[in-house]
Design an enzyme around this catalytic site. Structure first.
Site, short mmCIF file in Angstrom:
data_model
loop_
_atom_site.label_atom_id
_atom_site.label_comp_id
_atom_site.label_asym_id
_atom_site.label_seq_id
_atom_site.Cartn_x
_atom_site.Cartn_y
_atom_site.Cartn_z
N SER A 17 15.37 39.69 28.41
CA SER A 17 14.76 39.90 29.72
C SER A 17 13.34 40.39 29.48
CB SER A 17 15.57 40.92 30.54
OG SER A 17 15.72 42.14 29.84
N GLU A 19 9.69 42.31 31.14
CA GLU A 19 9.12 43.20 32.16
C GLU A 19 7.65 42.88 32.37
OE1 GLU A 19 10.13 47.48 32.39
OE2 GLU A 19 7.97 47.80 32.09
N THR A 50 7.46 46.23 37.60
CA THR A 50 7.38 47.69 37.65
C THR A 50 6.81 48.20 38.97
OG1 THR A 50 5.17 47.78 36.65
CG2 THR A 50 7.07 47.77 35.15
N TYR A 51 6.93 49.51 39.12
CA TYR A 51 6.53 50.22 40.34
C TYR A 51 5.66 51.37 39.87
CZ TYR A 51 7.83 51.73 45.16
OH TYR A 51 7.85 52.05 46.49
N HIS A 79 11.63 47.17 40.44
CA HIS A 79 11.69 48.60 40.14
C HIS A 79 11.54 49.38 41.45
CE1 HIS A 79 10.69 48.73 35.59
NE2 HIS A 79 11.22 47.57 35.90
N ARG A 109 13.68 57.56 38.50
CA ARG A 109 13.15 58.75 39.13
C ARG A 109 11.67 58.54 39.46
NH1 ARG A 109 11.44 64.06 35.95
NH2 ARG A 109 9.60 62.72 35.76
N GLY A 110 10.94 58.03 38.49
CA GLY A 110 9.51 57.78 38.67
C GLY A 110 8.65 58.95 38.22
N ASP A 111 7.36 58.69 38.12
CA ASP A 111 6.38 59.68 37.70
C ASP A 111 5.46 60.05 38.85
OD1 ASP A 111 7.25 59.70 34.98
OD2 ASP A 111 6.17 57.84 34.65
N ASP A 162 20.05 65.30 28.40
CA ASP A 162 19.57 63.95 28.67
C ASP A 162 20.75 62.98 28.78
OD1 ASP A 162 16.92 62.45 28.82
OD2 ASP A 162 18.03 61.22 27.38
N PHE A 220 -0.11 56.38 24.58
CA PHE A 220 0.95 56.28 25.58
C PHE A 220 2.26 56.87 25.07
CE2 PHE A 220 4.34 53.91 27.82
CZ PHE A 220 4.05 54.33 29.11
N HIS A 270 15.26 43.73 25.92
CA HIS A 270 14.34 43.77 27.06
C HIS A 270 12.93 43.96 26.52
CE1 HIS A 270 13.21 44.41 31.26
NE2 HIS A 270 12.50 45.46 30.88
#
Length: 296
Positions: A17, A19, A50-51, A79, A109-111, A162, A220, A270
């Site tokens: 897959s 992204e 992505t979002y 996303h 959850r997101g940033d 986690d 990153f 992925h």
């Protein structure tokens, strides 16, 4: 040492897959769609879009997913995050996706919109990804992917916490998890030992990110908690101004990573494409995944 014959001749049961991220400019959109067209013949199981942090790409994500549905044979996964939105707003977005024909959502959850800003849920929003999974399952029978972190999420108190968080997401209805990218294959297998010991049995798909720019990858990785092995840094030494060699090294490293994962029983991968097709296509070629009509 790479053994291309393993993938080219024997590995026929691999699923991949890809992204993508929504483009900001017309030039970036052209590059994205060029990549999509080049990768489409590889028949990925799905492609995700992505979002952005704080929901900053909501409309562009929606537009990209919509175009993929209308103009390709690909199955898009959108996303969706919890940040800066009420439950009602997120539910409305999910219903729009359902009405469009989207059946796969990557629930995160997101940033926060500012780098380094501590996460804080919206007062009327979903608290976290586990809560979001619960809400989405009430809206439709989505296939839900969630995130997993072989090296633990930077906000987790410890690895056990986690894993507990991952289990909550699965227990609430998530169908699979996709990992943050990593470079240490042994660490992924140690992580899987902990996952299985916790009673988590859904697929945990490794995220693979070919390193196109080592300096950017290092920067990153420092923010998202991914470690950079010393051997990887050594491989990219002296290649800042040698892009062709850099690409060859990046493809070889990622292909060998996939080979070792496959030998350990992994059948799904992925790829974080960064909206580029060349490296992902090259690695898939190693895996024996090629457009129809090509000998494999």
């Amino acid at each position: 040492m790479l053994k291309p014959s393993l993938f080219a001749a024997e590995a026929k049961d691999i699923d991949v897959s890809f992204e993508f991220f929504p483009p900001k400019t017309e030039k970036m959109e052209q590059a994205l769609w060029s990549s999509i067209r080049k990768l489409e013949p590889l028949h990925p199981g799905m492609v995700s879009v992505t979002y952005g942090a704080g929901g900053s790409t909501r409309e562009r994500t929606h537009a990209t997913v919509s175009r993929i549905l209308k103009e390709t044979d690909l199955l898009p996964a959108a996303h969706l995050t919890c940040v800066a939105a009420t439950k009602g707003e997120i539910d409305d977005i999910a219903r729009e996706y359902w009405d469009m024909g989207v059946r796969h959502i990557v629930a995160l959850r997101g940033d926060m919109p500012t780098i380094g800003q501590a996460y804080a849920p919206h007062e009327q929003g979903y608290k976290n990804a586990a809560d979001l999974v619960t809400g989405l399952k009430k809206i439709g029978d989505f296939h839900l992917s969630v995130a997993a972190y072989p090296e633990s999420h930077p906000d987790s108190a410890n690895p056990a916490a986690d894993i507990d968080n991952l289990k909550r997401k699965i227990d609430n209805g998530a169908d699979q998890a996709i990992t943050q990218y990593f470079f240490d294959v042994d660490m992924y297998f140690r992580f899987m030992d902990r996952v299985l010991a916790a009673g988590i049995t859904v697929p945990i798909i490794p995220g693979i990110m070919p390193v196109t720019n080592f300096a950017q990858a290092k920067n990153f990785s420092g923010r998202c908690g991914t470690s950079i092995p010393a051997w990887l840094a050594t491989l990219f030494e002296g290649l800042d101004d040698r892009p062709e060699i850099r690409r060859h090294v990046a493809a070889t490293v990622a292909a060998e990573q996939c080979m070792r994962l496959y030998q350990g029983g992994v059948k799904k991968f992925h790829f974080y494409t960064l909206n580029r097709s060349e490296l992902t296509t090259t690695i898939c070629h190693f895996l024996g995944i090629r457009p129809e009509g090509e000998i494999s």
